[in-house]
Design an enzyme around this catalytic site. Structure first.
Site, PDB file in Angstrom:
ATOM      1  N   SER A   1       0.834  -1.209   0.000  1.00  0.00           N
ATOM      2  CA  SER A   1       0.000   0.000   0.000  1.00  0.00           C
ATOM      3  C   SER A   1       0.866   1.255   0.000  1.00  0.00           C
ATOM      4  CB  SER A   1      -0.957  -0.012   1.193  1.00  0.00           C
ATOM      5  OG  SER A   1      -0.220   0.037   2.391  1.00  0.00           O
ATOM      6  N   ASN A   2       0.260   2.370  -0.356  1.00  0.00           N
ATOM      7  CA  ASN A   2       0.983   3.635  -0.463  1.00  0.00           C
ATOM      8  C   ASN A   2       1.474   4.093   0.921  1.00  0.00           C
ATOM      9  OD1 ASN A   2       0.764   6.899  -0.551  1.00  0.00           O
ATOM     10  ND2 ASN A   2       1.406   6.070  -2.509  1.00  0.00           N
ATOM     11  N   SER A   3       2.560   4.849   0.900  1.00  0.00           N
ATOM     12  CA  SER A   3       3.153   5.333   2.164  1.00  0.00           C
ATOM     13  C   SER A   3       2.149   6.138   2.997  1.00  0.00           C
ATOM     14  CB  SER A   3       4.368   6.204   1.854  1.00  0.00           C
ATOM     15  OG  SER A   3       3.969   7.286   1.029  1.00  0.00           O
TER      16      SER A   3
END
Ligand code: PLP
Length: 511
Positions: free
Chosen positions: A191-193
């Site tokens: 998943s995105n930061s």
């Protein structure tokens, strides 16, 4: 500045934008500046006297533009697109010109009501479940946030507050701080930061569960993690799934995650920041599977809907959960229509109090392009990525790392990571195209994302030619390396031999 001068400045600025965008291919996509180069060209204080707009536009051209990375260039193939369009640019100008804020309905009724309308338009265009629409009776609805990060944070915070309230009732013997100390959330390691960051900001750990080999997070992994944590006395709060991960645009299995979340009363949020645009296409209907079971989702219009940054749509199945969690009132914020159904005070749905009239640029963008134009845009990105994918497949020196997904192709030069790293390094030094690297399972790869305001097949061919000729060059230099080393060795040997001969001659002469 009087209105006559404002008019001149405005006309000149529109010309400036048109000139910039229409000639964007002539510029290197990456700038050639070094750190502090821009700072060193600018005065250290506000000018004491007003300056003429011509000087300002001149500095924009000669100081600022050379220091920019050109996100609207079709040779910008990094990250995901940050879109814009003529309608959206004009929309942004009008927003600034009209200059209203719309944190509650009374602050600017049309600001709120236009947002209600465009969010419902968008939900229908993306074929989202009806309970996300304002026009459907019930507590669901959509709101425009600044970014996906804000939308995720709002979902995480609301889920956290709901869980605290629920647990206080369920376990009255525990103090609130005891409960808060036991909260836990989940997402995938793909998943995105911004999801991990939301956990940091919400003071609630988010466990990044390892995605399976195909980079997908499935219910079984979530179930195992939740059961382990519940046995250890923790309280699961939210799972943030992704449709279209940043690394490879992989899609988590929403159906199986939803089953686990429903079983354990865990909020399910879907981050579809990029891939959400494809919900509109019949050929991508599979992507929408399970969305009828999620609590909230976000999609960036500034990625795939030709609306300029910032503009992130968020839908909630039950907006009351967010409003209840964040409701802080003051007498100066009260108005007589407060609490009316279908007339949200959007300040309760977001982090700041003030809010921009973003709905205006969405409305103008949608009207100037039409649903047909928006669908054509997403399809164009998919087609251009397919063109790039075919070029990769046809060159035996490269390999694909993951299946092409929408406008993203993940590929690498065959062999060890060093080759791919060196290739990217060369490309960045040349500044003709811009890509970024990612890594999975120890293998580094390049992400080619179709971006830019108006990418064309010739741009894809340009990028590919740049990539493959630089690999050819790299291989040539690598082949030459041993040859040069060999030559250097031979020269050293010869020199030693000559020195020996010289010594012998000197000795002979001396005798
Ligand atoms: N989620 C995904 C899947 C993304 O790819 C990105 C950014 O590219 C984000 C979230 C963060 O988006 P924003 O910059 O709008 O917060």
């Amino acid at each position: 500045m009087d209105f006559d001068e404002f008019r001149e400045f405005g006309h000149a600025s529109i010309e400036f934008i048109i000139n910039y965008l229409s000639n964007i291919r002539d510029r290197d996509v990456l700038p050639s500046v070094v750190p502090h180069e821009v700072i060193n060209q600018l005065p250290r204080q506000i000018p004491e006297q007003p300056e003429h707009w011509r000087h300002i536009l001149n500095d924009l051209e000669h100081i600022i533009l050379p220091g920019l990375t050109h996100w609207q260039s079709p040779y910008f193939n990094a990250f995901f697109p940050s879109s814009t369009s003529a309608g959206s640019i004009i929309g942004e100008l009008l927003i600034a010109g009209i200059g209203v804020l719309g944190f509650s309905w009374i602050c600017s009724p049309a600001c709120t009501e236009l947002e209600v309308v465009v969010m419902d338009w968008l939900a229908k265009f993306l074929k989202l479940p009806a309970h996300f629409l304002h026009e459907t009776e019930g507590p669901g609805g959509g709101v425009i946030q600044g970014s996906a990060s804000e939308a995720v944070l709002v979902a995480v915070l609301a889920a956290r507050e709901q869980a605290v309230r629920r647990e206080r009732e369920r376990q009255p013997e525990l103090s609130e701080s005891d409960i808060r100390g036991k909260l836990i959330a989940y997402s995938s390691d793909q998943s995105n930061s911004c999801i991990e960051k939301a956990g940091v900001l919400a003071a609630m750990p988010i466990k990044l569960l390892p995605a399976s080999e195909d980079l997908v997070l499935r219910g079984a992994a979530l179930k195992a993690a939740i059961e382990r944590d519940v046995a250890a006395g923790l309280i699961p709060v939210i799972c943030v799934a992704t449709l279209g991960t940043t690394g490879t645009c992989a899609y988590d299995d929403i159906e199986s995650l939803a089953s686990v979340c429903e079983e354990h009363n865990v909020w399910l949020h879907v981050d579809a920041a990029y891939a959400g645009g494809a919900f509109a296409l019949d050929e991508c209907a599979d992507l929408r599977r399970g969305l009828d079971r999620v609590d909230s989702l976000n999609f960036n219009l500034h990625k795939f809907m030709l609306v300029n940054f910032d503009c992130a749509a968020m839908w909630l199945r039950d907006a009351n959960k967010v409003v209840d969690s964040f409701n802080v009132d003051r007498i100066y914020l009260k108005h007589k229509y407060e609490g009316c159904t279908q007339i949200p005070d959007f300040r309760h749905w977001q982090i700041p109090l003030g809010r921009r009239f973003r709905a205006l640029k969405v409305w103008i963008t949608f009207r100037t392009l039409g649903a047909e134009g928006l669908r054509a845009h997403v399809r164009k990105h998919i087609d251009l990525a397919a063109q790039f994918e075919n070029l990769v497949k046809a060159d035996s020196r490269f390999e694909l790392v993951a299946p092409r997904a929408l406008g993203l192709v993940c590929f690498r030069a065959k062999g060890d990571n060093e080759i791919t790293s060196q290739l990217l390094h060369r490309l960045m030094e040349r500044k003709k195209i811009y890509m970024v690297k990612a890594e999975h399972g120890g293998r580094q790869f390049l992400r080619f994302a179709v971006c830019g305001m108006d990418p064309k097949p010739a741009d894809i061919q340009f990028a590919w030619t740049e990539i493959e000729t630089q690999l050819t060059q790299l291989n040539l230099e690598a082949d030459q390396q041993p040859l040069e080393n060999r030559k250097a060795g031979e020269i050293a040997e010869l020199t030693q031999h000559l020195t020996g001969l010289q010594l012998q001659m000197d000795e002979t002469l001396q005798r």
